[in-house]
Design a protein around this motif. Structure first.
Motif, PDB file in Angstrom:
ATOM      1  N   PHE A 169      78.216  -6.516 -54.338  1.00 23.07           N
ATOM      2  CA  PHE A 169      76.759  -6.424 -54.345  1.00 23.07           C
ATOM      3  C   PHE A 169      76.174  -6.708 -52.958  1.00 23.07           C
ATOM      4  O   PHE A 169      75.259  -6.030 -52.506  1.00 23.07           O
ATOM      5  CB  PHE A 169      76.159  -7.408 -55.356  1.00 23.07           C
ATOM      6  CG  PHE A 169      76.181  -6.908 -56.776  1.00 23.07           C
ATOM      7  CD1 PHE A 169      75.631  -5.673 -57.107  1.00 23.07           C
ATOM      8  CD2 PHE A 169      76.728  -7.684 -57.798  1.00 23.07           C
ATOM      9  CE1 PHE A 169      75.634  -5.214 -58.420  1.00 23.07           C
ATOM     10  CE2 PHE A 169      76.729  -7.231 -59.117  1.00 23.07           C
ATOM     11  CZ  PHE A 169      76.175  -5.992 -59.424  1.00 23.07           C
ATOM     12  N   ARG A 170      76.728  -7.727 -52.312  1.00 19.09           N
ATOM     13  CA  ARG A 170      76.193  -8.149 -51.014  1.00 19.09           C
ATOM     14  C   ARG A 170      76.351  -7.044 -49.967  1.00 19.09           C
ATOM     15  O   ARG A 170      75.468  -6.815 -49.148  1.00 19.09           O
ATOM     16  CB  ARG A 170      76.880  -9.445 -50.560  1.00 19.09           C
ATOM     17  CG  ARG A 170      76.245 -10.100 -49.352  1.00 19.09           C
ATOM     18  CD  ARG A 170      74.832 -10.566 -49.660  1.00 19.09           C
ATOM     19  NE  ARG A 170      74.047 -10.770 -48.446  1.00 19.09           N
ATOM     20  CZ  ARG A 170      73.198  -9.881 -47.950  1.00 19.09           C
ATOM     21  NH1 ARG A 170      73.009  -8.719 -48.534  1.00 19.09           N
ATOM     22  NH2 ARG A 170      72.524 -10.144 -46.855  1.00 19.09           N
ATOM     23  N   GLN A 171      77.501  -6.322 -50.022  1.00 20.80           N
ATOM     24  CA  GLN A 171      77.729  -5.210 -49.089  1.00 20.80           C
ATOM     25  C   GLN A 171      76.666  -4.133 -49.246  1.00 20.80           C
ATOM     26  O   GLN A 171      76.309  -3.451 -48.298  1.00 20.80           O
ATOM     27  CB  GLN A 171      79.093  -4.574 -49.350  1.00 20.80           C
ATOM     28  CG  GLN A 171      80.216  -5.242 -48.578  1.00 20.80           C
ATOM     29  CD  GLN A 171      81.572  -4.911 -49.167  1.00 20.80           C
ATOM     30  OE1 GLN A 171      81.709  -3.994 -49.973  1.00 20.80           O
ATOM     31  NE2 GLN A 171      82.586  -5.656 -48.753  1.00 20.80           N
ATOM     32  N   ARG A 172      76.153  -4.000 -50.470  1.00 21.48           N
ATOM     33  CA  ARG A 172      75.128  -2.989 -50.741  1.00 21.48           C
ATOM     34  C   ARG A 172      73.739  -3.491 -50.375  1.00 21.48           C
ATOM     35  O   ARG A 172      72.786  -2.721 -50.393  1.00 21.48           O
ATOM     36  CB  ARG A 172      75.154  -2.620 -52.227  1.00 21.48           C
ATOM     37  CG  ARG A 172      76.378  -1.830 -52.624  1.00 21.48           C
ATOM     38  CD  ARG A 172      76.580  -1.953 -54.124  1.00 21.48           C
ATOM     39  NE  ARG A 172      77.507  -0.967 -54.632  1.00 21.48           N
ATOM     40  CZ  ARG A 172      78.825  -1.046 -54.546  1.00 21.48           C
ATOM     41  NH1 ARG A 172      79.369  -2.086 -53.932  1.00 21.48           N
ATOM     42  NH2 ARG A 172      79.594  -0.116 -55.048  1.00 21.48           N
ATOM     43  N   GLY A 173      73.605  -4.784 -50.149  1.00 19.07           N
ATOM     44  CA  GLY A 173      72.298  -5.318 -49.726  1.00 19.07           C
ATOM     45  C   GLY A 173      71.642  -6.278 -50.710  1.00 19.07           C
ATOM     46  O   GLY A 173      70.587  -6.829 -50.435  1.00 19.07           O
TER      47      GLY A 173
END
Ligand code: C2E
Ligand code: MG
Ligand code: MG
Ligand code: MG
Length: 287
Positions: A169-173
């Motif tokens: 999720f974090r990689q996607r923002g």
């Protein structure tokens, strides 16, 4: 045990269980129907930056308008969780939030992010990342406008799985907050490995308002600074609480003192006029 207490007691006991069970089934059924009929709505409560007293983001809080009254989540979330309806409910909330974000953006009202409370069950669903990608794609909503609030218990349940889901999720923002911080059992070593942006101090430490609770808040705030996390205090109701939170250099606050959770339309006018619902109005709108 009931049986040894006599036949009548045994009958009453099972009757009571039966009533409870029937009631459960009735509520489960009406939750299912309520989701189809879109009887649930989402209220929004701002988080306020203490430096400039401006909102930085909003938290989405689900409500159920049923037979003319508005029910708060504690009345139905546990039942939805047990009945396996929580995933549908979580996606319903995400959908509503996306619609609202689109409206705010189209009308050039705001580009502030909205945080969503993630139930452990939904968060641990193996398809969760794809499912959420799809919903955001349908609405063309940027991942950076969404934050998830998870509790310590959710975060610490299956650390390896949680960590990889959070990283996806974090990689996607999408950003993460740890909700109700201080009431669960966090491993600080795991926590420091997780892509968490914010700690939300549980409102009970703000409400207690004594030397003990203040020192806990002080420790959590200091720790957050060390770990370069943002720290938010929940449940701020008084000027006095605000003052000691300011003294501790807390970053943001959320609570009735500034603004109660509001329906979407009231949130729009809050953003446009820069003022929250009046206490009287807010009290009746908030459940
Ligand atoms: P939470 O995420 O810790 O949310 C904070 C709760 O404190 C909210 O209650 C909010 O209305 C309330 N609150 C805000 N300011 C104040 C204040 O100044 N004083 C006091 N006494 N309370 C304040 P709410 O809306 O009843 O939600 C309760 C819990 O239900 C939430 O706790 C969250 O865990 C859960 N929840 C709410 N919406 C959702 C949802 O969409 N999905 C899931 N899975 N859980 C939800
Ligand atoms: Mg929350
Ligand atoms: Mg909380
Ligand atoms: Mg809570």
């Amino acid at each position: 045990k009931a049986k040894s207490e006599g036949k009548n007691k045994f009958v009453m006991f099972t009757q009571e269980m039966n009533d409870k069970l029937l009631n459960r089934i009735r509520i489960e059924h009406s939750i299912r129907i309520g989701l189809e009929r879109r009887e649930f709505s989402v209220f929004y409560q701002p988080k306020i930056n203490l430096k400039n007293e401006q909102p930085t983001s909003f938290e989405a809080l689900i409500r159920w308008k049923r037979n003319g009254q508005t029910l708060g989540p504690e009345k139905f979330i546990p039942i939805a969780e047990e009945a396996g309806l929580i995933d549908d409910m979580s996606l319903y909330v995400l959908d509503e939030v996306c619609l609202f974000l689109c409206r705010l953006q189209e009308n050039a009202i705001s580009t502030l992010p909205i945080s969503i409370n993630m139930s452990p069950r939904t968060f641990n669903n193996p398809d969760i990342v794809t499912t959420i990608d799809n919903i955001l794609a349908i609405h063309a909503v940027d991942h950076r406008l969404i934050e998830f609030e998870i509790t310590e218990t959710t975060a610490m349940k299956d650390v390896r799985h949680t960590l990889s889901t959070m990283q996806d999720f974090r990689q996607r923002g999408i950003r993460f907050s740890i909700d109700d911080f201080g009431t669960g059992y966090s491993s600080l070593s795991y926590l420091s490995e997780m892509p968490v942006s914010t700690l939300k101090i549980d409102k009970r430490f703000i409400a207690a308002d004594n030397a003990n609770s203040r020192s806990i808040v002080s420790i959590i705030t200091a720790m957050s600074k060390q770990m370069q996390l943002k720290v938010v205090a929940e449940g701020v109701e008084t000027r006095d609480q605000l003052q000691w939170l300011r003294d501790l250099d807390c970053d943001e606050v959320q609570g009735f003192y500034f603004c109660r959770p509001m329906p979407d339309l009231a949130t729009e006018s809050y953003l446009q006029t820069g003022s929250g619902s009046s206490p009287a109005e807010g009290r009746s709108a908030q459940v």
